[in-house]
Design a protein around this motif. Sequence first.
Motif, short mmCIF file in Angstrom:
data_model
loop_
_atom_site.label_atom_id
_atom_site.label_comp_id
_atom_site.label_asym_id
_atom_site.label_seq_id
_atom_site.Cartn_x
_atom_site.Cartn_y
_atom_site.Cartn_z
N PRO B 82 0.80 -1.23 0.00
CA PRO B 82 0.00 0.00 0.00
C PRO B 82 0.83 1.28 0.00
CG PRO B 82 -0.80 -1.54 1.66
CD PRO B 82 0.50 -2.08 1.17
N LEU B 83 2.14 1.15 0.23
CA LEU B 83 2.99 2.34 0.31
C LEU B 83 3.64 2.69 -1.02
CD1 LEU B 83 2.69 1.41 3.26
CD2 LEU B 83 5.09 1.91 3.60
N GLU B 84 3.29 1.95 -2.07
CA GLU B 84 4.09 2.08 -3.29
C GLU B 84 4.09 3.50 -3.85
OE1 GLU B 84 3.25 -0.85 -6.21
OE2 GLU B 84 5.01 -0.30 -7.38
N ASN B 85 3.00 4.21 -3.64
CA ASN B 85 2.94 5.59 -4.15
C ASN B 85 3.77 6.57 -3.33
OD1 ASN B 85 0.77 4.88 -2.21
ND2 ASN B 85 0.45 7.07 -2.16
N THR B 86 4.17 6.19 -2.12
CA THR B 86 4.83 7.17 -1.25
C THR B 86 6.27 7.42 -1.68
OG1 THR B 86 5.63 5.55 0.35
CG2 THR B 86 3.41 6.45 0.72
N ILE B 87 6.69 8.65 -1.49
CA ILE B 87 8.06 9.02 -1.83
C ILE B 87 9.04 8.30 -0.90
CG2 ILE B 87 8.21 11.07 -0.33
CD1 ILE B 87 9.53 10.77 -3.94
N GLN B 88 8.56 7.99 0.31
CA GLN B 88 9.44 7.32 1.26
C GLN B 88 9.84 5.93 0.74
OE1 GLN B 88 6.52 8.73 1.99
NE2 GLN B 88 6.75 10.15 3.71
N LEU B 89 8.87 5.20 0.18
CA LEU B 89 9.22 3.88 -0.33
C LEU B 89 10.15 4.01 -1.54
CD1 LEU B 89 8.73 0.95 0.43
CD2 LEU B 89 7.04 0.83 -1.38
N GLN B 90 10.00 5.09 -2.28
CA GLN B 90 10.93 5.31 -3.40
C GLN B 90 12.36 5.46 -2.89
OE1 GLN B 90 9.74 7.97 -6.65
NE2 GLN B 90 11.85 8.73 -6.69
N TRP B 91 12.53 6.08 -1.70
CA TRP B 91 13.88 6.17 -1.13
C TRP B 91 14.47 4.76 -0.99
CZ3 TRP B 91 12.21 9.45 3.74
CH2 TRP B 91 11.84 10.74 3.34
N LEU B 92 13.66 3.85 -0.47
CA LEU B 92 14.15 2.49 -0.25
C LEU B 92 14.50 1.83 -1.57
CD1 LEU B 92 14.56 0.33 2.01
CD2 LEU B 92 12.34 -0.56 1.34
N HIS B 93 13.65 1.98 -2.56
CA HIS B 93 13.92 1.36 -3.86
C HIS B 93 15.19 1.93 -4.49
CE1 HIS B 93 9.49 -0.02 -4.13
NE2 HIS B 93 10.27 -1.05 -3.86
N GLU B 94 15.41 3.23 -4.32
CA GLU B 94 16.63 3.81 -4.90
C GLU B 94 17.87 3.28 -4.20
OE1 GLU B 94 16.81 7.95 -5.87
OE2 GLU B 94 14.71 8.06 -6.41
N ILE B 95 17.78 3.12 -2.88
CA ILE B 95 18.90 2.52 -2.15
C ILE B 95 19.16 1.10 -2.64
CG2 ILE B 95 19.58 1.60 0.11
CD1 ILE B 95 18.29 4.06 1.39
N ALA B 96 18.08 0.33 -2.74
CA ALA B 96 18.23 -1.08 -3.15
C ALA B 96 18.88 -1.17 -4.53
CB ALA B 96 16.87 -1.77 -3.14
N GLN B 97 18.42 -0.34 -5.43
CA GLN B 97 18.90 -0.42 -6.80
C GLN B 97 20.30 0.19 -6.95
OE1 GLN B 97 15.52 1.48 -8.53
NE2 GLN B 97 14.21 -0.30 -8.18
N ASP B 98 20.52 1.34 -6.35
CA ASP B 98 21.75 2.07 -6.66
C ASP B 98 22.90 1.72 -5.73
OD1 ASP B 98 20.34 3.21 -8.65
OD2 ASP B 98 19.96 5.10 -7.62
N LEU B 99 22.61 1.32 -4.51
CA LEU B 99 23.72 0.94 -3.61
C LEU B 99 23.93 -0.57 -3.57
CD1 LEU B 99 23.30 3.33 -0.52
CD2 LEU B 99 24.94 3.47 -2.40
N PHE B 100 22.89 -1.33 -3.87
CA PHE B 100 23.04 -2.78 -3.74
C PHE B 100 22.79 -3.55 -5.04
CE2 PHE B 100 21.89 -1.10 0.45
CZ PHE B 100 22.98 -1.52 1.18
N GLY B 101 22.54 -2.83 -6.13
CA GLY B 101 22.39 -3.50 -7.41
C GLY B 101 21.15 -4.35 -7.54
N PHE B 102 20.14 -4.08 -6.73
CA PHE B 102 18.88 -4.83 -6.80
C PHE B 102 18.22 -4.48 -8.13
CE2 PHE B 102 14.35 -5.23 -5.15
CZ PHE B 102 14.39 -6.60 -4.94
N ASP B 103 17.88 -5.48 -8.95
CA ASP B 103 17.40 -5.17 -10.29
C ASP B 103 15.89 -5.39 -10.47
OD1 ASP B 103 17.41 -7.88 -10.13
OD2 ASP B 103 18.70 -8.21 -11.87
#
Lengths: 430, 430, 430
Positions: B82-103
Amino acid sequence: MPLSSPKSAAETIFQALDSLEIIDPHTHIQPLQAASRHLNDLLGYHYFTELAHSAGVPKMEIEGEHLSADDRVRRLVNGLGPLENTIQLQWLHEIAQDLFGFDEPTLTPANCDKLLELTSQTMAAPDWADQVLKRCRVSAVMLTNDFDDPLEGFDTKRYLPCLRTDDLVFHLHRSTVRARLERCTKQSISSISGLQAAIEELFKFFVARGARACAISLPTDFQPQPISTTTAKLAWEKVVKADGDGVDAAALKTIGQFVFWTLAERCQQYKLPFDLMIGVYRKVYPQGVYQGQDLYDSRVSLYDYRALFNSFPDVYFPVSVLASVTNQELVSYAWIFPNVLPFGHWWYSNTPSIIRRDLSHRLEAVPGTKLLGYYSDAYKLEFILPKFRMYKRVLAKALAEDFVADRGWSEQKAIDLGTKVLKTNSERTF
Amino acid sequence: MPLSSPKSAAETIFQALDSLEIIDPHTHIQPLQAASRHLNDLLGYHYFTELAHSAGVPKMEIEGEHLSADDRVRRLVNGLGPLENTIQLQWLHEIAQDLFGFDEPTLTPANCDKLLELTSQTMAAPDWADQVLKRCRVSAVMLTNDFDDPLEGFDTKRYLPCLRTDDLVFHLHRSTVRARLERCTKQSISSISGLQAAIEELFKFFVARGARACAISLPTDFQPQPISTTTAKLAWEKVVKADGDGVDAAALKTIGQFVFWTLAERCQQYKLPFDLMIGVYRKVYPQGVYQGQDLYDSRVSLYDYRALFNSFPDVYFPVSVLASVTNQELVSYAWIFPNVLPFGHWWYSNTPSIIRRDLSHRLEAVPGTKLLGYYSDAYKLEFILPKFRMYKRVLAKALAEDFVADRGWSEQKAIDLGTKVLKTNSERTF
Amino acid sequence: MPLSSPKSAAETIFQALDSLEIIDPHTHIQPLQAASRHLNDLLGYHYFTELAHSAGVPKMEIEGEHLSADDRVRRLVNGLGPLENTIQLQWLHEIAQDLFGFDEPTLTPANCDKLLELTSQTMAAPDWADQVLKRCRVSAVMLTNDFDDPLEGFDTKRYLPCLRTDDLVFHLHRSTVRARLERCTKQSISSISGLQAAIEELFKFFVARGARACAISLPTDFQPQPISTTTAKLAWEKVVKADGDGVDAAALKTIGQFVFWTLAERCQQYKLPFDLMIGVYRKVYPQGVYQGQDLYDSRVSLYDYRALFNSFPDVYFPVSVLASVTNQELVSYAWIFPNVLPFGHWWYSNTPSIIRRDLSHRLEAVPGTKLLGYYSDAYKLEFILPKFRMYKRVLAKALAEDFVADRGWSEQKAIDLGTKVLKTNSERTF
């Protein structure tokens, strides 16, 4: 045929609005010295002195005595660098470039003398004030006159008198103010009926000389309400003896409410609009530069003005609010009360991003005939140019984006609405 | 040659700003555990736990004991949909993708173990914290240190101490807090002069270890004012005997004002900025998850701080406000008071649409040298990356639209202004 | 392949959202006269009468007796010119054009009779209400039922009952209201336990007939808090004897708080959402036209509702705020409290520029499953069409600009979020 883009629609609308001849419905112009005589008259505007001071220029550098006007200019220009992003400094640059032919992008210590020379030549023209008005396409400006202003020596068709009443509502505990009132009205004010008679004299005098409005600025905590003559008498006995801050605060507050209500009654009698500028506290920063000391508490509500709006249905109240947070109330009260008119974008709300959001809301929810778009609040005529131009740009953008693009209006229909807001409504109201 | 569009100008400006090495002027980083050691350190951030809880995940699922770190992560990920629209969850996704290579585009229960594995490997690197700082292009971060923090075991050039003072102003009725103060300062505080001496000890200690600021968060109803020593003595006699909530409320309030004023005096003496974070009420939702219980009453005004700003002209006050409604006051007070500096976009105002509108107003009306653009408020270094990037995107857009498009600035001039706001001003102030 | 522009993305998203069949979760529809029977039913909507009145049409022209319905329409149309810029008048034009095939761009005195004829023919169809609902793609509408509404004679699957409780909380000092309560519940309310029993009867009755919610509008200064039975008893003794405004104000306030809390308890027991519409003052302009007299004081805070939100964790509170200044609090409280849901854009905040800014913030910071996007607040079914369409346009634009353009979402993902906000969340909550 493709529709024009919002950007080009904004440009078309701006050009149309910029070609209109308008009046400026609120200024602090001194009609006998309406335009600047020295660059220091422009640079001494409080927006530049207070922002330069805020950015680090010591007050002594700005207000120190024994400085020539040229040196004042040079010292202030030294402190303008940090202000380059501000819209206020852009006003100055537009004046320098468009009224004085200054061809530098930015005013700096290195080119300051060049502007000093340019302005010195141009301002020397005996018809400089008229030239400026012509360049601004402004046919008349409303003034802000002290109650004892003789209103003499100027063309009251071009410089429209307006009775400013802050002193009457807030400063009658000062013996100097009371003496001025007695002197100019030739009326003793030792009794409350004398005070009422003196106020009536002021209205007669101003109206006879073409006054178009009564005006006042009000602090956050002011609450208009009717005061009985009996109550006013008791309070006046205390106030009339006072000389300054030792006055009984409750009595002074009561007299302020009494005088304010009396002013509204006279506005009704003489059919004058009563401009309310709501929400400023004076001298919040007493160590600030001249005119750079006032601020506000944004916790203000038009709900406190409901008795006033209800009691004077025949008086137009052009209302300015100091903080954008009150704009939605202003829109809503103007949407419901026939006598409440949103009036300009005042002081700390007179910057593009605030105007943009406040204006969009006014345009979509208040009858278009009630919107008094803008006034310059200028102390010198030159500032009418960049301030109105800033407003016209924002107005054109709002019309292009909200009406032409989002609501499918023609550019001409948008220009017609803009013309009401910028020109016709003010001409009709004042 | 066609002008670039606002969109491409924003991209150019963003790239330039994103390449700068900066400091982060306010965080909650623990320097001995600056980066995360497990994915749960990231997902346990209150933004995710409180939003998941708000969207329906029971508190026990989030904070129940006897759960392994992996299981905590898995349970929380179950509630992130339910949080997918929130900017806060986007922070997490950017960390996952850009710092940990989560694809994966989104973290889901189905791919959660994949991220657990990726983070487990990467975080195990002994220099992970330094790697993160390098990726964020951050050279130093300001800390938030308890007054009895020993400030030992870390590089105070990279992790800059900051004396946090909420406990001193609001919690001296707790015997544990008083005991901590006596212990770390080796000073009896049974008398008011002892308390003053203890506070002075704290400043000496912190300044000697490179502290760059004093900081505090303040509730809506706090009103700074000077308290005489006599008054403070009487109040202190009541407070010093208290242990917890049974304390005389008026006495505690008086002591809070007294200590706050004393802190400002010490900031002046030791030339430290005093960060004010204004407007939070603690534990408004006491049944909420850890750190997800605080809210606010937006009816707050900087007018209540006028005595402070007037009394300490030599102390810089970087001011953060919790609600956007106060932003215009912040702009206006910073425009007038030399010592008031708008500071970042705090907590409930730290989302793009609020930053966008607050920032446009700051950029057009406050001297550019006074704007302390942003801080991450992060508890773990990884969050500096997406939070600052969010801010840089908004800043670049504001510069492209308001300055390049609307005011005709060159992209380079806009980048120069952005550099002050993002980097230079913070480096100079702290 | 080029990315679509925000403008075309907005159009695609709008089309998708506009095709959804939805419910309207708050209206004032009278189910036995759900659609209009005469153009005057549309033009008599308070938005038109109050705006025309505000723009200068005398109240007698609007509300004078002895006017035929046709003449009422003609007189009001005479006063619509100044409203052309308002979004409210656009609602009327969209109804005229899209529901009645009116082919003029603007309703004027010259073409008014044409619309009278068109509407007269069309509204005469016996299934007109069902036709309108079909055109609006609305499957059901929530009602606003007085507590003594018999709830008979209509399909409660299409017209969903909702217990409106303003009378119970604010008007029990009126003997007529008490008499109505006794009559419909067959319960003496001379004692406080009788009052409690009567309220329980109302819930039983409404729930048995398919009620989906309890609702109330609240003034700025209302502060919910629990009241002990002992305190309530003493207050009730005073109120139950009163008949009108002579009532003890403190006792009435106490009873209001007691009843409000009791309603929340019953909502918990019967699992009904409790719609709170916060911040209106009634009859601020008592000389205004019918339903055009209410305004507000925007100095309101959800902080005053903390005890309520904490005490009833199992009751959903869909919250509407009257002024945009409270929207950030609404977002923040919904972000923290699981039981607080942002609900629509109410009344003075129901215009595009306000919706746009309030919505952007809701969409970026509140879990997407908690956003109850919109309700029409309509008195006649026809208004559902243009009001929802206005909202869908703003929602589509926000999704296109904030999510597709700025955050890189696919149009489909944006449509999915919009579907929750517009449709799914309301269906699930009520």
